[in-house]
Structures are given as C-alpha cells and as structure tokens.
Design a protein around this motif. Sequence first.
Motif, PDB file in Angstrom:
ATOM      1  N   LYS A 107       0.734  -1.241   0.026  1.00  0.00           N
ATOM      2  CA  LYS A 107       0.231   0.023  -0.054  1.00  0.00           C
ATOM      3  C   LYS A 107       1.033   1.222  -0.127  1.00  0.00           C
ATOM      4  CE  LYS A 107      -4.430   1.479   1.920  1.00  0.00           C
ATOM      5  NZ  LYS A 107      -5.202   1.535   3.261  1.00  0.00           N
ATOM      6  N   ALA A 108       2.043   1.095   0.689  1.00  0.00           N
ATOM      7  CA  ALA A 108       2.826   2.367   0.725  1.00  0.00           C
ATOM      8  C   ALA A 108       3.564   2.623  -0.585  1.00  0.00           C
ATOM      9  CB  ALA A 108       3.834   2.306   1.966  1.00  0.00           C
ATOM     10  N   GLU A 109       3.949   1.619  -1.150  1.00  0.00           N
ATOM     11  CA  GLU A 109       4.410   1.805  -2.406  1.00  0.00           C
ATOM     12  C   GLU A 109       3.290   2.261  -3.568  1.00  0.00           C
ATOM     13  OE1 GLU A 109       6.891  -0.743  -5.792  1.00  0.00           O
ATOM     14  OE2 GLU A 109       6.741  -1.545  -3.892  1.00  0.00           O
ATOM     15  N   ILE A 110       2.088   1.830  -3.457  1.00  0.00           N
ATOM     16  CA  ILE A 110       1.234   2.408  -4.413  1.00  0.00           C
ATOM     17  C   ILE A 110       1.051   3.927  -4.150  1.00  0.00           C
ATOM     18  CG2 ILE A 110      -1.355   2.524  -4.892  1.00  0.00           C
ATOM     19  CD1 ILE A 110      -1.257  -0.765  -4.382  1.00  0.00           C
ATOM     20  N   ASP A 111       0.760   4.240  -2.943  1.00  0.00           N
ATOM     21  CA  ASP A 111       0.490   5.706  -2.449  1.00  0.00           C
ATOM     22  C   ASP A 111       1.590   6.538  -3.030  1.00  0.00           C
ATOM     23  OD1 ASP A 111      -1.281   7.504  -0.906  1.00  0.00           O
ATOM     24  OD2 ASP A 111       0.600   8.028  -0.092  1.00  0.00           O
ATOM     25  N   LYS A 112       2.962   6.276  -2.847  1.00  0.00           N
ATOM     26  CA  LYS A 112       4.005   6.783  -3.567  1.00  0.00           C
ATOM     27  C   LYS A 112       3.902   6.842  -4.898  1.00  0.00           C
ATOM     28  CE  LYS A 112       9.160   6.649  -3.177  1.00  0.00           C
ATOM     29  NZ  LYS A 112       9.627   6.476  -4.491  1.00  0.00           N
ATOM     30  N   LYS A 113       3.719   5.856  -5.501  1.00  0.00           N
ATOM     31  CA  LYS A 113       3.861   5.973  -7.135  1.00  0.00           C
ATOM     32  C   LYS A 113       3.061   6.597  -7.526  1.00  0.00           C
ATOM     33  CE  LYS A 113       6.454   1.808  -8.380  1.00  0.00           C
ATOM     34  NZ  LYS A 113       6.328   0.487  -8.939  1.00  0.00           N
ATOM     35  N   VAL A 114       1.602   6.741  -6.950  1.00  0.00           N
ATOM     36  CA  VAL A 114       0.442   7.281  -7.443  1.00  0.00           C
ATOM     37  C   VAL A 114       0.583   9.050  -7.374  1.00  0.00           C
ATOM     38  CG1 VAL A 114      -1.995   7.957  -7.221  1.00  0.00           C
ATOM     39  CG2 VAL A 114      -1.252   5.535  -7.347  1.00  0.00           C
ATOM     40  N   LYS A 115       1.137   9.196  -6.031  1.00  0.00           N
ATOM     41  CA  LYS A 115       1.292  10.728  -5.896  1.00  0.00           C
ATOM     42  C   LYS A 115       2.441  11.481  -6.815  1.00  0.00           C
ATOM     43  CE  LYS A 115      -1.088  10.708  -1.445  1.00  0.00           C
ATOM     44  NZ  LYS A 115      -0.880  10.856   0.108  1.00  0.00           N
TER      45      LYS A 115
END
Length: 369
Positions: A107-115
């Motif tokens: 989840k943390a990696e998803i959030d970083k990539k999307v932002k």
Amino acid sequence: MASVTYEHVYKRYGDVIAVNDLDLSIADKEFLVFVGPSGCGKTTSLRLLAGLEEISDGRILIGDRVVNDVPPKDRDIAMVFQSYALYPHMSVYDNMAFGLKLRKTPKAEIDKKVKEAAELLGIGQYLDRKPKQLSGGQRQRVAVGRAIVRNPKVFLFDEPLSNLDAKLRVETRAGISKLHQSLGTTFIYVTHDQTEAMTMASRIAVMKDGLLQQIDTPQHLYDHPMNIFVAGFIGSPSMNFFESTLVEQDGKLFVDGGTFKLAVPETKRADYIQHKGKKVIFGVRPEDVHAKGFESPGILPAPMTAQVDVSELMGNEIFLYLLSGKKQFVARVDPRTRARVGETIEMMVNMDNMHLFDPQTEKTLDVIA
C-alpha cells in the motif's frame, strides 16, 4: 526500458493483409510514431505489440525477449487508449492505483507511485474526484498516469488526443513530449494526424495499406520523401503535384507543365539529366510558392503565372488556391500579399526544394544522400 523489434511481421484477417511484412527496430528511449490514414495498419501494429492481436507470421521482440506467445499482462508494457478506459465509479486515485493493487503491490508503495505520477502530470489536486468531474484533457492525464505508475519498459499510445479539442490537443501534445523526456522510456505512438507525428517523434513510420512506406526523422521525411504518398501525407497543406515533362533547352533542364516552364537548378542537373524527355510528376510544397516581391532571400525562384481561385487569410499567412490552366494548387504566402479572386498574378517557385517522381512507380527521382 527496452528496445522493440518487429521482424517480418504479418497480420491477416482471411484474405485481407492488415500488416504486411513489417520489419523495423525501435531503439531504447526512442519516441516512434506510426502515422497513416485510417485502415493503414498502424493501430493493428500497436495491438500486435501489446498482445491484443495474434501475429500471423514473424516475430516481435521487447528487448531480447520474443513475446509472440507472452500474455499481454506479462509483456511489461502500458497502453493508453483513445477512449481513456477509466472506471467511472472509481476516484482518480483508485483508477491510477488499480493495476498496482491487482499486482498485490504494498500500500505504501502504491501511494508513493500514484502521488509522484499525479505530481508529474499536474493532477495532484484531482485525486479524490471521479472521471465525470474532469475535463477531457484531465481524463487523458489520468489514463497516462495509470500507465506511468506501472513503470513499464514501453509506453503505447493509440490516438490519445483524437477526442480533445484543438487547443487542448496542442497543450497535451507538448505535455506528452515533456513526459517522454522526463521518463526516458520507449514511447510508441499511433496517430492519423501528421502534425502530431512531426512535432513529437524522434522518428516517424509512415504506413499505407499495411505496408511501411518510409521511416525516418521528421525533418528528413519532410525534405526527402521516398514516394508520392509520403510527400503528400507529410506537410500541411499537402504538396502540390503536376503532370509534367522534363525537357532540355539551350543546355538547361526545364520542368514543362504545359502552362508553365520552370528552370531546374544546375545543382540538380546531374540527378535528373537521365530522365530528360520523360514524363514526370513535379512536386512543390505550398510554402515554396511565393507571391512575387515576397520571396525568401537566398532561394532560386522561377516565375509562374496563375489565377487566384480562393484566398484564405490565416492571420500570419495567406493560403492562395491558384489555377494553372485547369490544375488547382496551393501557395502559403506572406500576409501582405494583395491578390483578388479572379486576378492573374505572378508567383515565384523555389526550385531549390523541387521534387520529381516517376509517374508509373510513384517513387522519387531525387538522389537522396
């Protein structure tokens, strides 16, 4: 990041050959644009690479890996469609994160990539909105963002700007070019709009009836078209063509179109002398036909009289639709030109940029270095 190679690729639908012996290599980090009229095979070529169509014959490689039998999800490519293909019930954030969630990305990696992708595309403030709350250009950026977060080896774009209005198309075009520079990834782009191709591509592949006609840099393609189709397709307005004869008079070569006779520059004599006395197709671009008194300095002008049929003021230039006998042709002239409809005026043709084509094969007679 990866190169892409088409090795003698065919796609057949029964008796119809949609892609005919496509053989080309696309370098890593290159921006290649497939361009051509509807039905020429450009989108099919892209779909074959994406794995959305089966190859009838030949091989496609991404990097050193043959992907003929590799499922689309395992090819490490991302495709941006003409229709955007966004989920209407999901927020922008969830649309961009969807592919990563399917891959069980933390989840943390998803959030970083999307932002990070949203920041790059200037849509950070829209992450909580639904697609219906966005403009066409913003939806297009969301579709691109969904592709970016996957960090693919190759980006594929299938006419992504065709649903946008003219102003937005120009802005988004510049945005995609900047994106390519920022990401340093291989981009393969399909369009029927030669302006998009000329402004964005590092190389352009021109297609017609499933066949690759010519592949080259935008400038070389514009300056040295290999045949009449490429010459007429690249450039706006299109190149003017005249059925003519190449004649010699007093030791000089002339293009004789019946209603005009234009001197061939001495620098081109060696290229054309072998075609003396033969029928040719004479080609000249509208920007190389000037109103007398407004010629560009340093050109070799040849005079030609014509009747004004239509005059279109474009602001910074005028498009003159002219008649030479019954043959209509176009000139892009200085906005200070005063020419009334029905008037016969003298035009100056820049023969340094002339082209000759074979009437039978339609191939260029120019010697291309």
